[in-house]
Write a protein that holds these residues in place. Structure first.
Motif, PDB file in Angstrom:
ATOM      1  N   ALA A  13       0.843  -1.037  -0.130  1.00 50.68           N
ATOM      2  CA  ALA A  13      -0.088  -0.150   0.148  1.00 50.68           C
ATOM      3  C   ALA A  13       0.874   1.285   0.020  1.00 50.68           C
ATOM      4  O   ALA A  13       0.562   2.286  -0.674  1.00 50.68           O
ATOM      5  CB  ALA A  13      -0.882   0.036   1.149  1.00 50.68           C
ATOM      6  N   ARG A  23      -8.976  12.556   4.267  1.00 50.41           N
ATOM      7  CA  ARG A  23      -8.971  11.393   4.918  1.00 50.41           C
ATOM      8  C   ARG A  23     -10.052  10.527   4.358  1.00 50.41           C
ATOM      9  O   ARG A  23      -9.536   9.024   4.151  1.00 50.41           O
ATOM     10  CB  ARG A  23      -9.389  11.763   6.316  1.00 50.41           C
ATOM     11  CG  ARG A  23      -9.318  10.701   7.181  1.00 50.41           C
ATOM     12  CD  ARG A  23      -9.560  11.032   8.501  1.00 50.41           C
ATOM     13  NE  ARG A  23      -9.854  10.110   9.421  1.00 50.41           N
ATOM     14  CZ  ARG A  23     -10.443   9.832  10.547  1.00 50.41           C
ATOM     15  NH1 ARG A  23     -11.255  10.785  10.913  1.00 50.41           N
ATOM     16  NH2 ARG A  23     -10.251   8.530  11.147  1.00 50.41           N
ATOM     17  N   ARG A  52      -8.609   6.680   2.791  1.00 50.98           N
ATOM     18  CA  ARG A  52      -9.384   5.598   3.449  1.00 50.98           C
ATOM     19  C   ARG A  52      -9.899   4.644   2.398  1.00 50.98           C
ATOM     20  O   ARG A  52      -9.530   3.633   2.373  1.00 50.98           O
ATOM     21  CB  ARG A  52     -10.251   5.891   4.394  1.00 50.98           C
ATOM     22  CG  ARG A  52      -9.658   6.438   5.698  1.00 50.98           C
ATOM     23  CD  ARG A  52     -10.821   6.925   6.628  1.00 50.98           C
ATOM     24  NE  ARG A  52      -9.931   6.754   7.823  1.00 50.98           N
ATOM     25  CZ  ARG A  52     -10.891   6.506   9.170  1.00 50.98           C
ATOM     26  NH1 ARG A  52     -12.141   6.248   9.188  1.00 50.98           N
ATOM     27  NH2 ARG A  52      -9.956   6.420  10.348  1.00 50.98           N
ATOM     28  N   THR A  53     -10.688   5.445   1.412  1.00 50.86           N
ATOM     29  CA  THR A  53     -11.270   4.502   0.237  1.00 50.86           C
ATOM     30  C   THR A  53     -10.167   3.739  -0.608  1.00 50.86           C
ATOM     31  O   THR A  53     -10.197   2.713  -0.918  1.00 50.86           O
ATOM     32  CB  THR A  53     -12.106   5.558  -0.373  1.00 50.86           C
ATOM     33  OG1 THR A  53     -13.079   5.963   0.326  1.00 50.86           O
ATOM     34  CG2 THR A  53     -12.882   4.828  -1.624  1.00 50.86           C
ATOM     35  N   LEU A  58      -7.068   3.512  -0.117  1.00 50.84           N
ATOM     36  CA  LEU A  58      -6.136   2.345   0.644  1.00 50.84           C
ATOM     37  C   LEU A  58      -6.874   0.993   0.828  1.00 50.84           C
ATOM     38  O   LEU A  58      -6.480   0.014   0.553  1.00 50.84           O
ATOM     39  CB  LEU A  58      -5.696   2.972   1.825  1.00 50.84           C
ATOM     40  CG  LEU A  58      -4.667   2.180   2.776  1.00 50.84           C
ATOM     41  CD1 LEU A  58      -3.620   1.821   2.091  1.00 50.84           C
ATOM     42  CD2 LEU A  58      -4.687   2.805   4.137  1.00 50.84           C
ATOM     43  N   THR A  59      -8.243   1.316   1.428  1.00 48.11           N
ATOM     44  CA  THR A  59      -9.197  -0.065   1.696  1.00 48.11           C
ATOM     45  C   THR A  59      -9.165  -0.904   0.395  1.00 48.11           C
ATOM     46  O   THR A  59      -9.077  -1.899   0.299  1.00 48.11           O
ATOM     47  CB  THR A  59     -10.296   0.298   2.220  1.00 48.11           C
ATOM     48  OG1 THR A  59     -10.058   1.147   3.505  1.00 48.11           O
ATOM     49  CG2 THR A  59     -11.179  -0.891   2.293  1.00 48.11           C
ATOM     50  N   VAL A 108      -7.421  -4.592   8.482  1.00 49.13           N
ATOM     51  CA  VAL A 108      -7.517  -3.364   7.385  1.00 49.13           C
ATOM     52  C   VAL A 108      -7.396  -2.075   8.057  1.00 49.13           C
ATOM     53  O   VAL A 108      -6.973  -1.243   7.956  1.00 49.13           O
ATOM     54  CB  VAL A 108      -8.828  -3.658   6.627  1.00 49.13           C
ATOM     55  CG1 VAL A 108      -8.954  -2.320   5.842  1.00 49.13           C
ATOM     56  CG2 VAL A 108      -8.608  -4.765   5.684  1.00 49.13           C
ATOM     57  N   ARG A 152      -4.704   0.903   8.088  1.00 50.45           N
ATOM     58  CA  ARG A 152      -5.159   2.003   7.522  1.00 50.45           C
ATOM     59  C   ARG A 152      -4.878   3.401   8.642  1.00 50.45           C
ATOM     60  O   ARG A 152      -4.354   4.243   8.099  1.00 50.45           O
ATOM     61  CB  ARG A 152      -6.700   2.285   7.295  1.00 50.45           C
ATOM     62  CG  ARG A 152      -7.385   1.888   6.020  1.00 50.45           C
ATOM     63  CD  ARG A 152      -8.791   2.032   5.758  1.00 50.45           C
ATOM     64  NE  ARG A 152      -9.364   2.582   6.802  1.00 50.45           N
ATOM     65  CZ  ARG A 152     -10.872   2.480   6.744  1.00 50.45           C
ATOM     66  NH1 ARG A 152     -11.506   1.757   5.589  1.00 50.45           N
ATOM     67  NH2 ARG A 152     -11.361   2.783   7.744  1.00 50.45           N
ATOM     68  N   THR A 153      -5.123   2.977   9.821  1.00 47.87           N
ATOM     69  CA  THR A 153      -4.696   3.844  10.979  1.00 47.87           C
ATOM     70  C   THR A 153      -3.154   4.281  10.853  1.00 47.87           C
ATOM     71  O   THR A 153      -2.648   5.266  11.045  1.00 47.87           O
ATOM     72  CB  THR A 153      -5.048   3.214  12.295  1.00 47.87           C
ATOM     73  OG1 THR A 153      -6.371   3.127  12.305  1.00 47.87           O
ATOM     74  CG2 THR A 153      -4.447   4.231  13.462  1.00 47.87           C
ATOM     75  N   GLU A 189      -2.343   6.278   7.697  1.00 48.86           N
ATOM     76  CA  GLU A 189      -3.130   7.601   7.819  1.00 48.86           C
ATOM     77  C   GLU A 189      -2.112   8.409   8.962  1.00 48.86           C
ATOM     78  O   GLU A 189      -1.650   9.651   8.548  1.00 48.86           O
ATOM     79  CB  GLU A 189      -4.294   7.674   8.575  1.00 48.86           C
ATOM     80  CG  GLU A 189      -5.385   8.850   8.460  1.00 48.86           C
ATOM     81  CD  GLU A 189      -6.722   8.791   9.047  1.00 48.86           C
ATOM     82  OE1 GLU A 189      -6.978   9.540   9.852  1.00 48.86           O
ATOM     83  OE2 GLU A 189      -7.271   7.463   8.653  1.00 48.86           O
TER      84      GLU A 189
END
Length: 153
Positions: free
Chosen positions: A76, A111, A115-116, A118-119, A134, A138-139, A142
């Motif tokens: 990622a 943000r 998130r979208t 990366l997910t 996940v 993501r955290t 971020e």
């Protein structure tokens, strides 16, 4: 001793590890991990000591050798060796900013956009990640993006 996680229940906090050195799977509780449990997943390779418990072999002092969750984070973040970039499209079907030619400036994402995107990439590259994994990835990403100013304030 080394082995691979063959079953993991994040909710109950335990895993079973298969090792070529033992005839049966080894029970491993998350309290015996020497690493962040968010990195635990099926196919993770762990190194551990074990003892014989009432119900069979039990791992103690387990450390992480390799994790598909860590691989997903690397992919990622674009740190070589991961899958090829996945072309993504916005809600309107238009190409995402990632498909635009590079103009020497970095995109600053919201943000929600981070998130979208990366997910989607995590699920496409490592489809068997749990929801909790996940969220942990993501955290972490971020926080990294925020520390570099890659996110809108």
């Amino acid at each position: 001793m080394r082995g691979n996680v063959v079953r993991y229940d994040a909710v109950k906090g335990y895993a079973f590890v298969a090792s070529d050195e033992l005839d049966e799977d080894v029970f491993l509780h998350v309290n015996d991990l020497d690493f962040d449990k968010a990195l635990m997943a099926v196919d993770a390779e762990v190194e551990f000591d074990h003892e014989l418990g009432d119900r069979g072999p039990r791992a103690v002092r387990a450390s992480l050798v390799h994790s598909p969750v860590a691989d997903a984070v690397q992919a990622a973040l674009g740190a070589g060796g991961g899958p090829a970039p996945i072309p993504l499209r916005g809600a309107d079907g238009a190409p995402s900013a990632a498909e635009h030619p590079h103009d020497g400036f970095a995109d600053v994402l919201s943000r929600a956009e981070l998130r979208t995107e990366l997910t989607e990439r995590l699920l496409a590259s490592v489809g068997d990640l749990t929801g909790r994994q996940v969220l942990a990835v993501r955290t972490t990403v971020e926080q990294l993006a925020r520390s570099h100013g890659w996110l809108d304030a």
